[in-house]
Design a protein around this motif. Structure first.
Motif, PDB file in Angstrom:
ATOM      1  N   LYS A 129      33.823  63.664  24.637  1.00 48.26           N
ATOM      2  CA  LYS A 129      33.793  63.526  26.097  1.00 48.26           C
ATOM      3  C   LYS A 129      33.938  62.071  26.493  1.00 48.26           C
ATOM      4  O   LYS A 129      33.240  61.206  25.973  1.00 48.26           O
ATOM      5  N   GLY A 181      34.824  61.867  30.086  1.00 46.92           N
ATOM      6  CA  GLY A 181      34.686  62.052  31.534  1.00 46.92           C
ATOM      7  C   GLY A 181      34.663  63.526  31.889  1.00 46.92           C
ATOM      8  O   GLY A 181      34.436  64.399  31.029  1.00 46.92           O
ATOM      9  N   GLY A 182      34.936  63.792  33.173  1.00 44.46           N
ATOM     10  CA  GLY A 182      34.804  65.143  33.703  1.00 44.46           C
ATOM     11  C   GLY A 182      35.703  66.177  33.032  1.00 44.46           C
ATOM     12  O   GLY A 182      35.340  67.355  32.948  1.00 44.46           O
ATOM     13  N   ASP A 207      33.881  68.144  30.481  1.00 48.53           N
ATOM     14  CA  ASP A 207      32.928  69.111  31.044  1.00 48.53           C
ATOM     15  C   ASP A 207      33.658  70.385  31.468  1.00 48.53           C
ATOM     16  O   ASP A 207      33.191  71.501  31.233  1.00 48.53           O
ATOM     17  N   THR A 259      28.997  56.378  35.721  1.00 50.66           N
ATOM     18  CA  THR A 259      30.427  56.320  36.039  1.00 50.66           C
ATOM     19  C   THR A 259      31.258  55.565  35.018  1.00 50.66           C
ATOM     20  O   THR A 259      30.733  54.694  34.312  1.00 50.66           O
ATOM     21  N   ARG A 260      32.522  55.927  34.964  1.00 50.89           N
ATOM     22  CA  ARG A 260      33.473  55.033  34.313  1.00 50.89           C
ATOM     23  C   ARG A 260      33.543  53.786  35.176  1.00 50.89           C
ATOM     24  O   ARG A 260      33.569  53.880  36.414  1.00 50.89           O
ATOM     25  N   LYS A 287      36.537  53.908  41.066  1.00 49.39           N
ATOM     26  CA  LYS A 287      35.214  54.417  41.432  1.00 49.39           C
ATOM     27  C   LYS A 287      34.544  53.604  42.541  1.00 49.39           C
ATOM     28  O   LYS A 287      33.374  53.807  42.841  1.00 49.39           O
ATOM     29  N   LEU A 292      24.655  53.327  34.821  1.00 50.91           N
ATOM     30  CA  LEU A 292      25.078  53.705  33.465  1.00 50.91           C
ATOM     31  C   LEU A 292      26.583  53.814  33.517  1.00 50.91           C
ATOM     32  O   LEU A 292      27.131  54.606  34.297  1.00 50.91           O
ATOM     33  N   GLY A 293      27.252  52.998  32.722  1.00 55.56           N
ATOM     34  CA  GLY A 293      28.710  53.066  32.798  1.00 55.56           C
ATOM     35  C   GLY A 293      29.363  52.298  31.673  1.00 55.56           C
ATOM     36  O   GLY A 293      28.730  51.502  30.970  1.00 55.56           O
ATOM     37  N   GLY A 312      27.606  51.664  28.260  1.00 54.17           N
ATOM     38  CA  GLY A 312      27.856  52.572  27.135  1.00 54.17           C
ATOM     39  C   GLY A 312      27.975  53.982  27.662  1.00 54.17           C
ATOM     40  O   GLY A 312      27.949  54.203  28.884  1.00 54.17           O
ATOM     41  N   PHE A 313      28.146  54.916  26.759  1.00 53.48           N
ATOM     42  CA  PHE A 313      28.245  56.331  27.145  1.00 53.48           C
ATOM     43  C   PHE A 313      27.049  57.042  26.548  1.00 53.48           C
ATOM     44  O   PHE A 313      26.863  57.040  25.334  1.00 53.48           O
ATOM     45  N   ASP A 314      26.185  57.592  27.393  1.00 55.21           N
ATOM     46  CA  ASP A 314      24.935  58.152  26.894  1.00 55.21           C
ATOM     47  C   ASP A 314      24.603  59.414  27.696  1.00 55.21           C
ATOM     48  O   ASP A 314      24.146  59.347  28.839  1.00 55.21           O
ATOM     49  N   GLY A 368      35.409  64.991  40.979  1.00 54.73           N
ATOM     50  CA  GLY A 368      34.089  64.384  40.829  1.00 54.73           C
ATOM     51  C   GLY A 368      33.109  65.485  40.481  1.00 54.73           C
ATOM     52  O   GLY A 368      33.065  66.529  41.141  1.00 54.73           O
ATOM     53  N   LEU A 369      32.371  65.257  39.439  1.00 56.73           N
ATOM     54  CA  LEU A 369      31.346  66.232  39.049  1.00 56.73           C
ATOM     55  C   LEU A 369      29.961  65.669  39.306  1.00 56.73           C
ATOM     56  O   LEU A 369      29.036  66.398  39.673  1.00 56.73           O
ATOM     57  N   THR A 370      29.826  64.357  39.120  1.00 62.00           N
ATOM     58  CA  THR A 370      28.486  63.765  39.166  1.00 62.00           C
ATOM     59  C   THR A 370      27.811  64.019  40.508  1.00 62.00           C
ATOM     60  O   THR A 370      26.603  64.254  40.565  1.00 62.00           O
ATOM     61  N   TYR A 408      26.398  67.419  40.328  1.00 59.94           N
ATOM     62  CA  TYR A 408      25.194  67.421  39.496  1.00 59.94           C
ATOM     63  C   TYR A 408      24.024  66.835  40.291  1.00 59.94           C
ATOM     64  O   TYR A 408      22.904  67.342  40.230  1.00 59.94           O
TER      65      TYR A 408
HETATM   66  P1  ADP Z   1      35.620  61.185  35.877  1.00 58.77           P
HETATM   67  O1  ADP Z   1      36.099  62.408  35.190  1.00 58.77           O
HETATM   68  O2  ADP Z   1      36.591  60.569  36.808  1.00 58.77           O
HETATM   69  O3  ADP Z   1      35.085  60.160  34.920  1.00 58.77           O
HETATM   70  P2  ADP Z   1      33.560  62.905  37.027  1.00 58.77           P
HETATM   71  O4  ADP Z   1      32.492  62.645  38.021  1.00 58.77           O
HETATM   72  O5  ADP Z   1      34.456  64.053  37.287  1.00 58.77           O
HETATM   73  O6  ADP Z   1      34.374  61.566  36.815  1.00 58.77           O
HETATM   74  O7  ADP Z   1      32.898  63.200  35.606  1.00 58.77           O
HETATM   75  C1  ADP Z   1      32.220  62.234  34.910  1.00 58.77           C
HETATM   76  C2  ADP Z   1      31.455  62.890  33.783  1.00 58.77           C
HETATM   77  O8  ADP Z   1      31.227  61.908  32.793  1.00 58.77           O
HETATM   78  C3  ADP Z   1      30.086  63.393  34.197  1.00 58.77           C
HETATM   79  O9  ADP Z   1      29.666  64.415  33.309  1.00 58.77           O
HETATM   80  C4  ADP Z   1      29.216  62.141  34.008  1.00 58.77           C
HETATM   81  O10 ADP Z   1      27.865  62.459  33.806  1.00 58.77           O
HETATM   82  C5  ADP Z   1      29.838  61.594  32.752  1.00 58.77           C
HETATM   83  N1  ADP Z   1      29.712  60.141  32.565  1.00 58.77           N
HETATM   84  C6  ADP Z   1      30.439  59.156  33.151  1.00 58.77           C
HETATM   85  N2  ADP Z   1      30.093  57.963  32.652  1.00 58.77           N
HETATM   86  C7  ADP Z   1      29.121  58.196  31.749  1.00 58.77           C
HETATM   87  C8  ADP Z   1      28.354  57.368  30.885  1.00 58.77           C
HETATM   88  N3  ADP Z   1      28.535  56.057  30.863  1.00 58.77           N
HETATM   89  N4  ADP Z   1      27.448  57.953  30.065  1.00 58.77           N
HETATM   90  C9  ADP Z   1      27.273  59.297  30.088  1.00 58.77           C
HETATM   91  N5  ADP Z   1      27.962  60.135  30.869  1.00 58.77           N
HETATM   92  C10 ADP Z   1      28.876  59.594  31.690  1.00 58.77           C
END
Ligand code: ADP
Length: 486
Positions: free
Chosen positions: A19, A21-22, A25, A309-310, A315, A337-338, A364-366, A390-392, A395
């Motif tokens: 994973k 990003g979205g 998911d 976020t990325r 963003k 967190l990004g 980082g990605f966590d 956008g999913l976040t 959520y």
């Molecule tokens: P995008 O696909 O454009 O990155 P979305 O909001 O659709 O944005 O989905 C982002 C997904 O990635 C979500 O599940 C979010 O929790 C996750 N995510 C983004 N950045 C991080 C990070 N640094 N660590 C953990 N999860 C992240």
């Protein structure tokens, strides 16, 4: 009973195996919803390095595929597993192409052989169907990494009986990522040079995997109704708006769903204390935990703003940077967190060192921390320049955090402005991409937060909003059927 469809969903990332990003998911959760509707759905992705670390495990199938690449042939070794819900997932393994971490490139840029890596994947997807004996009705392709599948089916495989009844759907998850490569990669792909025209796969003198799919797929979708309209305009079209307008009648926007088996504070194993709309006190424990995790000095009354976020200009990070000093001065805290652009990473790390009591940053990605932040935060900031879905923000609703969003794409479709009189709505929105507009919206959000009756209603509205996959999965099935009778 309606016909059972045989669906193969191809994606370069699928949660929980890989994973960024979205997309991951969605690729991990839409198949579950399709299976619940009774369909035979399977998933395929590359065997990236991180796949082996997934607790679900994978096993070799003892099968391989032999793929022509340029003048030679390369082998892919097949592995399989089951997504939760019992959905078969196939992995195409090739050490040279996929045994890498991160999966698309490093801090210094994309991997130079990305064209070849995903040419190999696209062609493997078709060969895997034959190896495992699967005649898909639909191959559902996602983003540029799968963009050549529809092209192969209409060129190299056009007379192949195996795929006589197969149709393709291509979903755009982000038009900004296009997979544009030199035209010489047509040779690597074994595709005829005759398709390298503006009506075909050519995009400003490049061979574009995204454009290839936009031209060759039988039907196109994107991840929200508003984004489906936006991408047909110059402002949001990344120069693909012309072809998208041409295919307007075959382009549909379907808002993504949320997998509430993964994202529900009532059961979430990652968070400090579970909570529900009826019993929300656990959220306060989660907020304290969040403050502890980042060593913030905040009391219960001080609002925390967060971003997960990325770190990319898409963003709206620049807007946040512009107003952060002001909103901290108004008695708030901020958690981020990004990962992504190093300029942003360095900026936020420096800032957190300067204001350690009020700003918490994790680069980082966590996955676990993402859940902990949504559970503990009061507000989620998503002031995106553009946002396909956008999913976040969806959520954040479930976790009782208030989304502050720019009214574009899927953010416009999923968040309803909170009305101070009727107390209806789920968040606060602004339209013009400007720091002052974001700042005013943040101030409105804080004022709601400070009025107990308003905050309670908004939190209840949010936690009770339902973005489950059921509705979206049914819409996809309608489109699958529509394309099969075309
Ligand atoms: P995008 O696909 O454009 O990155 P979305 O909001 O659709 O944005 O989905 C982002 C997904 O990635 C979500 O599940 C979010 O929790 C996750 N995510 C983004 N950045 C991080 C990070 N640094 N660590 C953990 N999860 C992240």
């Amino acid at each position: 009973m309606a016909q059972i469809l045989k669906i193969l969903l191809a994606s370069s990332e699928v949660y929980p195996y890989a994973k960024t990003g979205g997309l991951a998911d969605i690729a991990g959760s839409l198949p579950k919803a399709l299976k619940q509707l009774g369909h035979d759905v399977r998933v395929i992705m590359p065997k990236h390095k991180c796949v082996a670390q997934c607790p679900l495990g994978i096993r070799p199938m003892g099968l391989d595929v032999d793929i022509p690449i340029g003048g030679t042939r390369k082998k892919g070794f097949l592995y399989s597993s089951h997504l939760n819900g019992g959905i078969p997932i196939y992995f195409v393994g090739n050490e040279t192409y996929y045994s890498r971490d991160p999966i698309y490139g490093t801090r210094h840029g994309d991997y130079p052989d990305n064209a070849e890596r995903f040419i190999f994947f696209c062609r493997s997807v078709l060969e895997v169907c034959k190896s495992v004996g699967f005649h898909p009705d639909i191959i559902h392709c996602n983003d540029w990494q799968t963009g050549l599948i529809p092209v192969y089916l209409k060129t190299v495989y056009a007379d192949d009986k195996w795929f006589q009844n197969t149709r393709t759907i291509f979903s755009v998850h982000n038009l900004g990522y296009q997979g544009n490569f030199p035209s010489s990669e047509l040779k690597t792909a074994g595709l005829p040079f005759s398709i390298f025209t503006p009506e075909g796969v050519e995009f400003y003198n490049h061979f574009s995997f995204l454009k290839s799919a936009l031209v060759f797929a039988d039907l196109l979708t994107t991840v929200s109704p508003t984004y489906a309209k936006e991408i047909q305009t110059k402002a949001f079209g990344f120069k693909m708006d012309g072809i998208l307008r041409q295919r307007s009648k075959e382009l549909f926007g379907i808002l993504n769903g949320v997998d509430y088996q993964e994202w529900d504070p009532a059961f979430d194993p990652c968070i400090e204390k579970n909570y529900t709309p009826e019993s929300i006190s656990g959220k306060f424990a989660c907020k304290r935990k969040l403050a502890d995790l980042f060593s913030l000095k905040v009391d219960d009354a001080m609002p925390i703003f967060s971003m997960v976020t990325r770190l990319s200009s898409q963003k709206g990070i620049d807007l946040v940077i512009d107003i952060l000093g002001d909103i901290l001065g108004e008695g708030t805290a901020f958690v981020l967190l990004g990962s992504g652009d190093s300029i942003y990473e360095d900026y936020f790390l420096k800032l957190s060192k300067k204001f350690p009591d009020r700003i918490g940053v994790h680069i980082g990605f966590d996955e676990k921390l993402a859940h902990q932040i949504l559970a503990g935060t009061d507000f989620l900031l998503m002031p995106s320049q553009y946002e396909p879905c956008g999913l976040t923000q969806m959520y954040s609703l479930k976790y009782g955090a208030i989304p502050i969003v720019r009214s574009v794409g899927g953010l416009a479709d999923s968040i309803k402005e909170f009305n101070l009189k009727t107390l209806r709505g789920t968040g606060v929105k602004f339209k013009k991409f400007a720091p002052d507009n974001l700042h005013r919206t943040v101030q409105k959000a804080v004022s709601v937060y400070r009025k107990k009756n308003q905050w309670q209603r908004l939190t209840l509205n949010n936690m009770n909003a339902n973005f489950g996959w059921d509705r979206a999965a049914k819409k996809y099935c309608q489109l699958y059927r529509r394309v099969l009778i075309k």
